[in-house]
Design an enzyme around this catalytic site. Sequence first.
Site, PDB file in Angstrom:
ATOM      1  N   GLY A   1      80.646 -38.702  57.998  1.00  0.00           N
ATOM      2  CA  GLY A   1      80.485 -40.000  57.333  1.00  0.00           C
ATOM      3  C   GLY A   1      81.779 -40.623  56.858  1.00  0.00           C
TER       4      GLY A   1
ATOM      5  N   CYS B   1     101.286 -40.732  29.981  1.00  0.00           N
ATOM      6  CA  CYS B   1     101.714 -39.332  29.827  1.00  0.00           C
ATOM      7  C   CYS B   1     101.056 -38.368  30.817  1.00  0.00           C
ATOM      8  CB  CYS B   1     101.462 -38.861  28.399  1.00  0.00           C
ATOM      9  SG  CYS B   1      99.718 -38.555  28.023  1.00  0.00           S
TER      10      CYS B   1
ATOM     11  N   HIS C   1      90.622 -38.008  46.568  1.00  0.00           N
ATOM     12  CA  HIS C   1      90.875 -39.363  46.058  1.00  0.00           C
ATOM     13  C   HIS C   1      90.483 -39.519  44.592  1.00  0.00           C
ATOM     14  CE1 HIS C   1      90.821 -41.253  50.397  1.00  0.00           C
ATOM     15  NE2 HIS C   1      91.912 -40.571  50.139  1.00  0.00           N
TER      16      HIS C   1
ATOM     17  N   ALA D   1      73.227 -39.207  58.096  1.00  0.00           N
ATOM     18  CA  ALA D   1      73.602 -37.910  57.522  1.00  0.00           C
ATOM     19  C   ALA D   1      72.408 -37.131  56.975  1.00  0.00           C
ATOM     20  CB  ALA D   1      74.640 -38.130  56.420  1.00  0.00           C
TER      21      ALA D   1
ATOM     22  N   ASN E   1      78.468 -38.675  62.365  1.00  0.00           N
ATOM     23  CA  ASN E   1      78.586 -40.053  61.878  1.00  0.00           C
ATOM     24  C   ASN E   1      77.438 -40.880  62.435  1.00  0.00           C
ATOM     25  OD1 ASN E   1      79.648 -42.864  61.416  1.00  0.00           O
ATOM     26  ND2 ASN E   1      81.450 -41.721  60.755  1.00  0.00           N
TER      27      ASN E   1
ATOM     28  N   ARG F   1      81.215 -48.977  39.745  1.00  0.00           N
ATOM     29  CA  ARG F   1      81.087 -47.838  40.685  1.00  0.00           C
ATOM     30  C   ARG F   1      80.535 -46.617  39.934  1.00  0.00           C
ATOM     31  NH1 ARG F   1      82.542 -51.529  42.809  1.00  0.00           N
ATOM     32  NH2 ARG F   1      80.338 -51.472  43.249  1.00  0.00           N
TER      33      ARG F   1
ATOM     34  N   VAL G   1      84.481 -40.531  45.406  1.00  0.00           N
ATOM     35  CA  VAL G   1      84.798 -40.401  43.990  1.00  0.00           C
ATOM     36  C   VAL G   1      83.535 -40.169  43.159  1.00  0.00           C
ATOM     37  CG1 VAL G   1      86.995 -41.630  44.116  1.00  0.00           C
ATOM     38  CG2 VAL G   1      84.906 -42.949  43.751  1.00  0.00           C
ATOM     39  N   ASP G   2      82.367 -40.147  43.827  1.00  0.00           N
ATOM     40  CA  ASP G   2      81.130 -39.778  43.120  1.00  0.00           C
ATOM     41  C   ASP G   2      81.064 -38.252  42.993  1.00  0.00           C
ATOM     42  OD1 ASP G   2      79.575 -38.472  45.329  1.00  0.00           O
ATOM     43  OD2 ASP G   2      79.694 -40.452  46.252  1.00  0.00           O
TER      44      ASP G   2
ATOM     45  N   CYS H   1      95.735 -40.863  31.768  1.00  0.00           N
ATOM     46  CA  CYS H   1      96.686 -41.736  31.069  1.00  0.00           C
ATOM     47  C   CYS H   1      97.848 -42.042  32.012  1.00  0.00           C
ATOM     48  CB  CYS H   1      97.200 -41.059  29.797  1.00  0.00           C
ATOM     49  SG  CYS H   1      98.471 -42.063  28.976  1.00  0.00           S
TER      50      CYS H   1
HETATM   51  P1  OAD Z   1      84.289 -46.142  55.237  1.00  0.00           P
HETATM   52  O1  OAD Z   1      83.461 -47.216  54.628  1.00  0.00           O
HETATM   53  O2  OAD Z   1      85.601 -46.515  55.813  1.00  0.00           O
HETATM   54  O3  OAD Z   1      83.443 -45.459  56.412  1.00  0.00           O
HETATM   55  C1  OAD Z   1      82.126 -45.017  56.198  1.00  0.00           C
HETATM   56  C2  OAD Z   1      81.678 -44.256  57.438  1.00  0.00           C
HETATM   57  O4  OAD Z   1      80.383 -43.739  57.164  1.00  0.00           O
HETATM   58  C3  OAD Z   1      81.560 -45.125  58.711  1.00  0.00           C
HETATM   59  O5  OAD Z   1      82.194 -44.449  59.782  1.00  0.00           O
HETATM   60  C4  OAD Z   1      80.048 -45.227  58.937  1.00  0.00           C
HETATM   61  O6  OAD Z   1      79.706 -45.269  60.317  1.00  0.00           O
HETATM   62  C5  OAD Z   1      79.558 -43.940  58.304  1.00  0.00           C
HETATM   63  N1  OAD Z   1      78.176 -44.001  57.800  1.00  0.00           N
HETATM   64  C6  OAD Z   1      77.566 -45.025  57.143  1.00  0.00           C
HETATM   65  N2  OAD Z   1      76.311 -44.680  56.796  1.00  0.00           N
HETATM   66  C7  OAD Z   1      76.114 -43.413  57.253  1.00  0.00           C
HETATM   67  C8  OAD Z   1      75.010 -42.510  57.214  1.00  0.00           C
HETATM   68  N3  OAD Z   1      73.866 -42.828  56.626  1.00  0.00           N
HETATM   69  N4  OAD Z   1      75.181 -41.295  57.790  1.00  0.00           N
HETATM   70  C9  OAD Z   1      76.344 -40.952  58.387  1.00  0.00           C
HETATM   71  N5  OAD Z   1      77.419 -41.750  58.458  1.00  0.00           N
HETATM   72  C10 OAD Z   1      77.302 -42.982  57.894  1.00  0.00           C
HETATM   73  O7  OAD Z   1      84.413 -44.981  54.158  1.00  0.00           O
HETATM   74  P2  OAD Z   1      85.452 -43.759  54.108  1.00  0.00           P
HETATM   75  O8  OAD Z   1      85.793 -43.299  55.480  1.00  0.00           O
HETATM   76  O9  OAD Z   1      84.917 -42.769  53.153  1.00  0.00           O
HETATM   77  O10 OAD Z   1      89.654 -44.767  49.414  1.00  0.00           O
HETATM   78  O11 OAD Z   1      86.706 -44.472  53.472  1.00  0.00           O
HETATM   79  C11 OAD Z   1      87.856 -43.722  53.213  1.00  0.00           C
HETATM   80  C12 OAD Z   1      88.553 -44.242  51.992  1.00  0.00           C
HETATM   81  O12 OAD Z   1      88.767 -45.650  52.121  1.00  0.00           O
HETATM   82  C13 OAD Z   1      87.756 -44.125  50.699  1.00  0.00           C
HETATM   83  O13 OAD Z   1      87.879 -42.866  50.100  1.00  0.00           O
HETATM   84  C14 OAD Z   1      88.351 -45.202  49.843  1.00  0.00           C
HETATM   85  C15 OAD Z   1      88.411 -46.291  50.865  1.00  0.00           C
HETATM   86  O14 OAD Z   1      89.300 -47.306  50.662  1.00  0.00           O
HETATM   87  C16 OAD Z   1      90.203 -45.281  48.300  1.00  0.00           C
HETATM   88  O15 OAD Z   1      89.653 -46.117  47.607  1.00  0.00           O
HETATM   89  C17 OAD Z   1      91.568 -44.730  47.995  1.00  0.00           C
END
Ligand code: OAD
Length: 229
Positions: free
Chosen positions: A172, A117, A106, A216, A198, A56, A90-91, A114
């Site tokens: 997004g 600690c 996140h 986006a 979205n 990643r 996380v980017d 660590c």
């Molecule tokens: P998801 O993969 O769950 O959702 C991505 C969203 O982005 C979807 O609703 C898509 O429709 C939308 N999408 C995709 N391409 C797009 C574009 N070009 N323009 C606009 N929207 C677009 O990702 P997150 O909601 O970020 O956490 O996921 C939330 C968390 O779940 C992450 O931070 C991660 C993951 O598990 C951890 O790892 C703790």
Amino acid sequence: MQRIVVLTGAGVSAESGLGTFRDKDGLWTRYDLSKVATPEGFAADPALVHDFYNARRANALDAAPNAAHDALARLEREFSGDVLIVTQNVDDLHERAGSGNVIHMHGALTGALCAGCGHRWPAPRVMDHKAGCPACTAPATRPDIVWFGEVPYQMDKIQEAVFAADLFVSIGTSGEVYPAAGFVDLADAAGVETLEINLEPTPRPDLFDRVIKGPATQTVPAWVAEILG
Ligand code: OAD
């Protein structure tokens, strides 16, 4: 309007070539979340977890911010009030686009932590699970990422900001992962105007006052231009 809080998810970085999690071909269709994104998974196989996040990190470092990140940085620069970005990503593409007021709820691939600690330091491009902590020397280095079952960072500050906002914008993100998915409820309860941007309809679009659909890189610059007049 004085205060804008923007919540971003993987969709904002999708057009930079970084994968989302839950879309078709998303990361969680190819990897077992319980093995690579939980404290239990890390305890069972730290090398596997580091391999996952090393990949990643390499992808993120090789990617460039897109027009959506650029537009949000422009919003912070040119808007007369405050703009806070709360990202689940996380980017570091928001920062590399020029946004300064960013909370990584996140965690971040650029950080090492660590597990022994709690010391934090900048992550090298490739992390090694056998490497010792620079502070306590314990071989317990992990990526500074919030895993499932852990508490996201800066929740008090985020909730206060959402509560005090004039506009809450969710960009997004699928709205599947709490507590981030609940920020719109908090905004709604506080009478804050809400907007969702979205590519696809999300499970609860009726919660938002307004929805803008589309990629986006097109929708976010257009919305920022509208705000800045
Ligand atoms: P998801 O993969 O769950 O959702 C991505 C969203 O982005 C979807 O609703 C898509 O429709 C939308 N999408 C995709 N391409 C797009 C574009 N070009 N323009 C606009 N929207 C677009 O990702 P997150 O909601 O970020 O956490 O996921 C939330 C968390 O779940 C992450 O931070 C991660 C993951 O598990 C951890 O790892 C703790």
